[in-house]
Scaffold this motif. Sequence first.
Motif, PDB file in Angstrom:
ATOM      1  N   ASP A 234       7.315  23.052 -20.271  1.00 51.79           N
ATOM      2  CA  ASP A 234       7.271  21.439 -20.580  1.00 51.79           C
ATOM      3  C   ASP A 234       7.938  20.784 -19.282  1.00 51.79           C
ATOM      4  OD1 ASP A 234       6.284  21.828 -23.440  1.00 51.79           O
ATOM      5  OD2 ASP A 234       8.058  21.779 -24.208  1.00 51.79           O
ATOM      6  N   ILE A 235       8.634  21.537 -18.402  1.00 51.44           N
ATOM      7  CA  ILE A 235       9.433  20.838 -17.168  1.00 51.44           C
ATOM      8  C   ILE A 235       8.172  20.553 -16.281  1.00 51.44           C
ATOM      9  CG2 ILE A 235      10.935  21.097 -15.333  1.00 51.44           C
ATOM     10  CD1 ILE A 235      12.433  23.201 -17.275  1.00 51.44           C
ATOM     11  N   ARG A 236       8.058  19.110 -16.004  1.00 52.50           N
ATOM     12  CA  ARG A 236       7.066  18.688 -14.951  1.00 52.50           C
ATOM     13  C   ARG A 236       8.066  18.241 -13.907  1.00 52.50           C
ATOM     14  NH1 ARG A 236       3.408  14.413 -16.122  1.00 52.50           N
ATOM     15  NH2 ARG A 236       5.216  13.897 -17.528  1.00 52.50           N
ATOM     16  N   PHE A 237       7.330  18.056 -12.647  1.00 53.79           N
ATOM     17  CA  PHE A 237       8.243  17.535 -11.417  1.00 53.79           C
ATOM     18  C   PHE A 237       8.576  16.171 -11.756  1.00 53.79           C
ATOM     19  CE2 PHE A 237       9.286  16.293  -7.178  1.00 53.79           C
ATOM     20  CZ  PHE A 237      10.151  17.296  -6.978  1.00 53.79           C
ATOM     21  N   VAL A 238       7.782  15.582 -12.551  1.00 52.28           N
ATOM     22  CA  VAL A 238       8.101  14.105 -12.697  1.00 52.28           C
ATOM     23  C   VAL A 238       9.531  13.969 -13.488  1.00 52.28           C
ATOM     24  CG1 VAL A 238       7.434  12.377 -14.462  1.00 52.28           C
ATOM     25  CG2 VAL A 238       5.858  13.339 -13.252  1.00 52.28           C
ATOM     26  N   HIS A 239       9.835  15.002 -14.393  1.00 52.23           N
ATOM     27  CA  HIS A 239      11.337  14.952 -15.165  1.00 52.23           C
ATOM     28  C   HIS A 239      12.248  15.064 -13.799  1.00 52.23           C
ATOM     29  CE1 HIS A 239       8.634  16.605 -18.646  1.00 52.23           C
ATOM     30  NE2 HIS A 239       9.290  15.391 -18.920  1.00 52.23           N
ATOM     31  N   ALA A 240      12.179  15.995 -12.911  1.00 55.54           N
ATOM     32  CA  ALA A 240      13.008  16.039 -11.929  1.00 55.54           C
ATOM     33  C   ALA A 240      13.071  14.816 -10.942  1.00 55.54           C
ATOM     34  CB  ALA A 240      12.583  17.159 -11.013  1.00 55.54           C
ATOM     35  N   ALA A 241      12.021  14.077 -10.693  1.00 53.72           N
ATOM     36  CA  ALA A 241      12.020  12.887 -10.163  1.00 53.72           C
ATOM     37  C   ALA A 241      12.758  11.861 -10.906  1.00 53.72           C
ATOM     38  CB  ALA A 241      10.735  12.571  -9.742  1.00 53.72           C
ATOM     39  N   ASN A 242      12.779  11.759 -12.268  1.00 58.02           N
ATOM     40  CA  ASN A 242      13.475  10.807 -12.913  1.00 58.02           C
ATOM     41  C   ASN A 242      14.956  11.187 -12.745  1.00 58.02           C
ATOM     42  OD1 ASN A 242      11.030   9.285 -13.561  1.00 58.02           O
ATOM     43  ND2 ASN A 242      10.610  10.520 -15.340  1.00 58.02           N
ATOM     44  N   ALA A 243      15.220  12.415 -12.983  1.00 58.89           N
ATOM     45  CA  ALA A 243      16.549  12.702 -13.043  1.00 58.89           C
ATOM     46  C   ALA A 243      17.155  12.465 -11.517  1.00 58.89           C
ATOM     47  CB  ALA A 243      16.814  14.263 -13.310  1.00 58.89           C
ATOM     48  N   ILE A 244      16.633  12.574 -10.566  1.00 57.21           N
ATOM     49  CA  ILE A 244      16.969  12.391  -9.281  1.00 57.21           C
ATOM     50  C   ILE A 244      17.384  10.791  -8.918  1.00 57.21           C
ATOM     51  CG2 ILE A 244      16.451  12.379  -6.728  1.00 57.21           C
ATOM     52  CD1 ILE A 244      14.981  15.084  -7.295  1.00 57.21           C
ATOM     53  N   ALA A 245      16.097   9.983  -9.439  1.00 50.19           N
ATOM     54  CA  ALA A 245      16.557   8.716  -9.353  1.00 50.19           C
ATOM     55  C   ALA A 245      17.739   8.085 -10.363  1.00 50.19           C
ATOM     56  CB  ALA A 245      15.025   7.918  -9.797  1.00 50.19           C
ATOM     57  N   ALA A 246      17.921   8.593 -11.544  1.00 52.50           N
ATOM     58  CA  ALA A 246      19.135   8.391 -12.212  1.00 52.50           C
ATOM     59  C   ALA A 246      20.154   8.565 -11.488  1.00 52.50           C
ATOM     60  CB  ALA A 246      18.890   9.046 -13.673  1.00 52.50           C
ATOM     61  N   PHE A 247      20.366   9.609 -11.153  1.00 49.85           N
ATOM     62  CA  PHE A 247      21.513  10.054 -10.193  1.00 49.85           C
ATOM     63  C   PHE A 247      21.817   9.159  -9.140  1.00 49.85           C
ATOM     64  CE2 PHE A 247      23.180  12.141  -6.321  1.00 49.85           C
ATOM     65  CZ  PHE A 247      24.550  12.188  -6.744  1.00 49.85           C
ATOM     66  N   GLU A 248      20.828   8.782  -8.248  1.00 50.24           N
ATOM     67  CA  GLU A 248      21.111   8.047  -7.251  1.00 50.24           C
ATOM     68  C   GLU A 248      21.181   6.556  -7.514  1.00 50.24           C
ATOM     69  OE1 GLU A 248      17.730  10.200  -3.993  1.00 50.24           O
ATOM     70  OE2 GLU A 248      16.961   8.440  -5.666  1.00 50.24           O
ATOM     71  N   ALA A 249      20.755   6.111  -8.460  1.00 51.73           N
ATOM     72  CA  ALA A 249      20.876   4.602  -9.023  1.00 51.73           C
ATOM     73  C   ALA A 249      22.371   4.493  -9.398  1.00 51.73           C
ATOM     74  CB  ALA A 249      19.947   4.192 -10.248  1.00 51.73           C
ATOM     75  N   THR A 250      22.864   5.609 -10.036  1.00 53.47           N
ATOM     76  CA  THR A 250      24.260   5.565 -10.727  1.00 53.47           C
ATOM     77  C   THR A 250      25.239   5.816  -9.678  1.00 53.47           C
ATOM     78  OG1 THR A 250      23.482   6.260 -12.820  1.00 53.47           O
ATOM     79  CG2 THR A 250      25.927   6.526 -12.178  1.00 53.47           C
ATOM     80  N   ALA A 251      25.131   7.046  -8.844  1.00 60.47           N
ATOM     81  CA  ALA A 251      26.224   7.169  -7.627  1.00 60.47           C
ATOM     82  C   ALA A 251      26.155   6.330  -6.572  1.00 60.47           C
ATOM     83  CB  ALA A 251      25.785   8.711  -7.291  1.00 60.47           C
ATOM     84  N   PHE A 252      25.106   5.763  -6.318  1.00 59.42           N
ATOM     85  CA  PHE A 252      24.997   4.935  -5.101  1.00 59.42           C
ATOM     86  C   PHE A 252      24.719   3.409  -5.358  1.00 59.42           C
ATOM     87  CE2 PHE A 252      23.019   8.962  -3.480  1.00 59.42           C
ATOM     88  CZ  PHE A 252      24.309   9.716  -3.102  1.00 59.42           C
ATOM     89  N   ARG A 253      25.757   2.946  -6.197  1.00 59.19           N
ATOM     90  CA  ARG A 253      25.727   1.629  -6.675  1.00 59.19           C
ATOM     91  C   ARG A 253      27.177   0.975  -6.317  1.00 59.19           C
ATOM     92  NH1 ARG A 253      25.686  -0.791 -12.707  1.00 59.19           N
ATOM     93  NH2 ARG A 253      26.738  -2.804 -12.349  1.00 59.19           N
TER      94      ARG A 253
END
Length: 493
Positions: A234-253
Amino acid sequence: MPRFCDFRFLPAVAVITLLLLAPALSLADPAAGIVPVADEDFYDNGRPPEAKVHLGRLLFFDKILSGNRNIACATCHHPTTGTSDAVSLSLGEGASGLGKDRRSNASSPLLGRVPRNAPALYFLGARAFERLNHDGRVEVDHRHTWPSGFWTPAREKLPQGLDSVLAAQALFPVLSPVEMAGHKGENPIATAVALDHLEGPTGAWGLLAARLQAIPEYVTLFKSAFPEVTAAEDIRFVHAANAIAAFEATAFRPDDSPFDRYLRDRDPAHLTAAARRGMDLFYGAAGCSGCHSGKFQTDQRFHAIAMPQIGPGKNDGWEQSYWQSTGFAGRLEDFGRYRVTFKNADKYRFRTPSLRNVELTGPWGHAGSFNRLEDVVRHHLDPTSSLESFRQDAADLPALGIVVEPTAEGSQLTYEAVNPKRMADYLRRDTWVQETPALRQPIAQANELPAVPLDDDEVEDLLAFLSSLTDPRSRDQSDLVPETVPSGLPVPD
């Protein structure tokens, strides 16, 4: 004052008091119209699921996402180098090391420099950032042209299910031969990219997802982060992209700078005297806020400000003097926003960057032309004169080792190392546009900024205000770097 207040019914003394007081208040607070950063400015109201952020952090530092398993997102966007990499133009695929220490390897030659400066990631998880990259080529599709909801170079091939434009952007560095993918024939992902095969199980994104599906720890993490993922397949690269964006949005605020504290309670004590003078200039006579407006200090638009062009450019234009002089193929101009809109008025326009943490994010400019913040500030005060006087030592270009160039052998695309005796000619591309009047003059002619006369003390005050935009927490975010990642690949570069 109430919107429908009628001066005829106020005592004369009150009217005079109001008229005198209003301009005084405006002058006392040049940032009066700016509200503080808040959770609601961000996707997920600034609180994405912890499991998604944790997964994104590991993916951000894991080299499993590169074609040759040797470079991670963090390599060019490291938290210890201002979420960029501290050099003008990155050395991506084929190099090792971090920031200024990154060098090419004899066993894995370079495809050349990355043509644009690695942009900082601060605040990119905010909804206000609807266009990303220096030319805005990844943006929210308000016209609903594509099923994905985003306008990108992938057009209709971009998959659906992306959480944000930041997630959409995360799909593209892994496709760049010079950044993360490698060149055709080196690995299946690079070959898929060269064939423009992006979708499906055998496309570039599918092959990357398959790597993640094969790692049990990642399967467990994806299941925790995404309810729809119940099995590895079920894992798609879209899931990876969404997770990376969630990290960036949180860590780099970085919303706890002295300027943020000032916005929250309007207490001038949060700013030094020099920073307060600089703020008056920024929002007043210097005119900086004309483009660097709002709480993130950007109008989110594109402007031509005569930034010097260095490096290999984006193969724009038809000028062939470099090829004629050196024998190396390549058109070295970069037309900026024009590459997206194809409007002549957009040539040499680039996206206004946020100034948050700006003192940490150098070198500055779309090609990283200036490695001192004072120099880029002075460039804004007189762009065309600065362009004419620019010299390469204002930038920070890492030395190149072995470089390969694409060539053809019959019907096959091959890569051959540049002859060491010809490297001097190859390196002339770094400054060719700047040193060629016919290429430099159009950049100057497109400039939109008028000259602003400021003395040295005023420049120092501006720099003091820019320093007040730095969140102290961002000066050392080495705690974000994990000791290990699920692939087992080394984390340090």
